[in-house]
Design an enzyme around this catalytic site. Structure first.
Site, short mmCIF file in Angstrom:
data_model
loop_
_atom_site.label_atom_id
_atom_site.label_comp_id
_atom_site.label_asym_id
_atom_site.label_seq_id
_atom_site.Cartn_x
_atom_site.Cartn_y
_atom_site.Cartn_z
N HIS A 103 0.33 -1.17 -0.18
CA HIS A 103 0.34 -0.29 -0.13
C HIS A 103 0.94 1.58 0.20
O HIS A 103 2.26 1.18 0.17
CB HIS A 103 -0.92 -0.30 1.44
CG HIS A 103 -0.29 0.12 2.30
ND1 HIS A 103 0.33 -0.92 2.81
CD2 HIS A 103 -0.01 1.02 3.69
CE1 HIS A 103 0.84 -0.30 4.12
NE2 HIS A 103 -0.06 1.42 4.54
N HIS A 105 1.62 4.09 1.44
CA HIS A 105 2.51 4.59 2.92
C HIS A 105 3.54 4.93 2.23
O HIS A 105 4.24 3.86 2.76
CB HIS A 105 1.94 3.71 4.56
CG HIS A 105 0.18 4.55 4.94
ND1 HIS A 105 -0.53 3.78 5.39
CD2 HIS A 105 0.21 5.75 5.20
CE1 HIS A 105 -1.19 4.56 6.17
NE2 HIS A 105 -1.09 5.55 6.04
N ASP A 107 6.02 4.19 4.52
CA ASP A 107 7.05 3.21 5.32
C ASP A 107 6.76 2.20 4.48
O ASP A 107 8.07 1.13 4.71
CB ASP A 107 6.59 3.39 6.90
CG ASP A 107 5.06 2.83 7.44
OD1 ASP A 107 4.52 3.41 6.13
OD2 ASP A 107 4.95 2.47 7.73
N HIS A 108 6.08 2.22 3.12
CA HIS A 108 6.13 1.16 2.66
C HIS A 108 6.71 0.77 1.28
O HIS A 108 7.14 -0.14 0.23
CB HIS A 108 4.96 0.44 2.81
CG HIS A 108 4.39 -0.17 3.86
ND1 HIS A 108 4.34 -1.20 4.48
CD2 HIS A 108 3.56 0.65 5.55
CE1 HIS A 108 4.07 -1.48 5.44
NE2 HIS A 108 4.14 -0.15 5.62
N HIS A 193 -6.97 -0.49 6.37
CA HIS A 193 -5.93 -0.07 6.05
C HIS A 193 -6.58 0.87 6.71
O HIS A 193 -6.04 1.76 5.48
CB HIS A 193 -4.50 -0.48 6.11
CG HIS A 193 -3.58 0.32 6.88
ND1 HIS A 193 -3.42 0.42 7.84
CD2 HIS A 193 -3.23 1.08 5.29
CE1 HIS A 193 -2.02 0.90 8.27
NE2 HIS A 193 -2.31 1.32 7.10
ZN LIG Z 1 2.95 0.62 7.41
ZN LIG Z 2 -0.24 1.88 6.33
#
Ligand SMILES: [Zn+2]
Ligand SMILES: [Zn+2]
Length: 321
Positions: A103, A105, A107-108, A193
């Protein structure tokens, strides 16, 4: 942890080397064999980054994992630092072939483009296929555009092939098989999420192993369905009682805590998910808080074992499973 070189005790007892046992059965050799785990073959899983959230910290790198089938890496998520973590894991960047994003975000996905770029400057010459929710196609195009000045210099100056014809982004938003080759089938499932839509989980089925990555999600029936009977479930986790301490340490924490609780899975509930899916091994990752030294392995394990009696592993950066 990385695979150790050298012959294992098991190989000693069962392999073709048995023939020389008579002359080699010295104490010293058996001592060495005992210290060396069996050399791993088949499908390998390495946790590259096990921290959750966008804020860089000293304890854990951001989310990224790699499945290795033979020499081919299948990278899942590209949190900041993924290229260097692959180097530390002894996975040559020039071998990059497949990238999956759960996804969007940061941090990904923050180093998605940078991973492609770093493979290119490391001698990559083949083809990269990337998979993920929209707008991964646009992100790929814009990344190449943003870095066009540098890329266009390096092509003639360093004799590199043009980068953009080597990258193929595939985007999708629904459950189903998203990639299949002679060794691996990858199936995606939409998880929960909020407010990110869609957020995906991925299941990798190889000839010898099944590995599921939850991505970021609350406890989710669709994930439980995807993960049924898997060998390994790599699942995100938060420690709700510690979020108050997180609030005290960082600005903007109140809103952040609301988001964390509404869109992630607690260290108790993660065991319920693993039990319902009937997986053999539960690997905890995407720890929130990511850098609270008072959260011991025992705390995470005890929580997960409230409902799950299979194997629980507290993920660490560069751990091989
Ligand atoms: Zn995350
Ligand atoms: Zn996330």
């Amino acid at each position: 942890m990385k695979a150790e070189k050298g012959i294992s005790r098991r190989q000693f007892l069962t392999g073709s080397t048995t023939i020389v046992l008579g002359s080699l059965l010295s104490k010293k050799i058996f001592a060495q064999a005992k210290d060396s785990p069996p050399k791993k073959s088949g499908t390998r899983l390495i946790l590259l980054g096990t921290g959750g959230g966008p804020r860089p910290n000293k304890m854990r790198a951001q989310s990224s994992w790699v499945v290795l089938v033979g020499e081919v890496p299948y990278v899942v998520d590209c949190g900041e630092g993924v290229s260097r973590q692959l180097v530390f894991a002894n996975v040559p960047l020039r071998n990059l072939r497949y990238i999956f994003i759960t996804h969007h975000h940061s941090d990904h996905n923050l180093d998605y483009g940078n991973l492609v770029y770093n493979a290119w400057v490391s001698g990559f010459k083949g083809r990269i296929d990337s998979y993920g929710p929209p707008p991964i196609e646009k992100m790929t195009k814009l990344y190449l555009e943003m870095n066009a000045y540098d890329i266009n210099i390096r092509i003639p100056d360093e004799g590199r092939p043009p980068l953009s014809p080597m990258i193929f982004a595939h985007e999708f938003s629904k459950d189903g098989v998203v990639m299949q080759n002679e060794n691996v089938k990858v199936t995606a499932a939409v998880v929960n999420h909020p407010p990110v839509e869609p957020s995906l989980a991925y299941r990798f089925d190889t000839p010898d192993r099944s590995i599921v990555f939850s991505g970021d999600t609350t406890p989710c029936d669709n994930l439980i369905k995807l993960a049924q009977g898997a060998d390994v479930l790599v699942h995100e986790v938060i420690h709700k009682p510690s979020l108050a301490r997180l609030m005290a340490r960082i600005p903007n924490a109140e809103r952040l805590v609301e988001h964390i609780v509404a869109s992630h899975t607690t260290h108790i509930d993660v065991g319920k998910v693993a039990k319902a899916a009937g997986v053999k091994t539960l690997v905890l990752t995407h720890f929130v808080p990511a850098d609270d030294p008072s959260l011991t392995d025992e705390i995470w394990i005890e929580g997960a074992r409230t409902h799950f009696d299979g194997k629980v592993i507290v993920g660490k950066d560069l751990m091989e499973i």
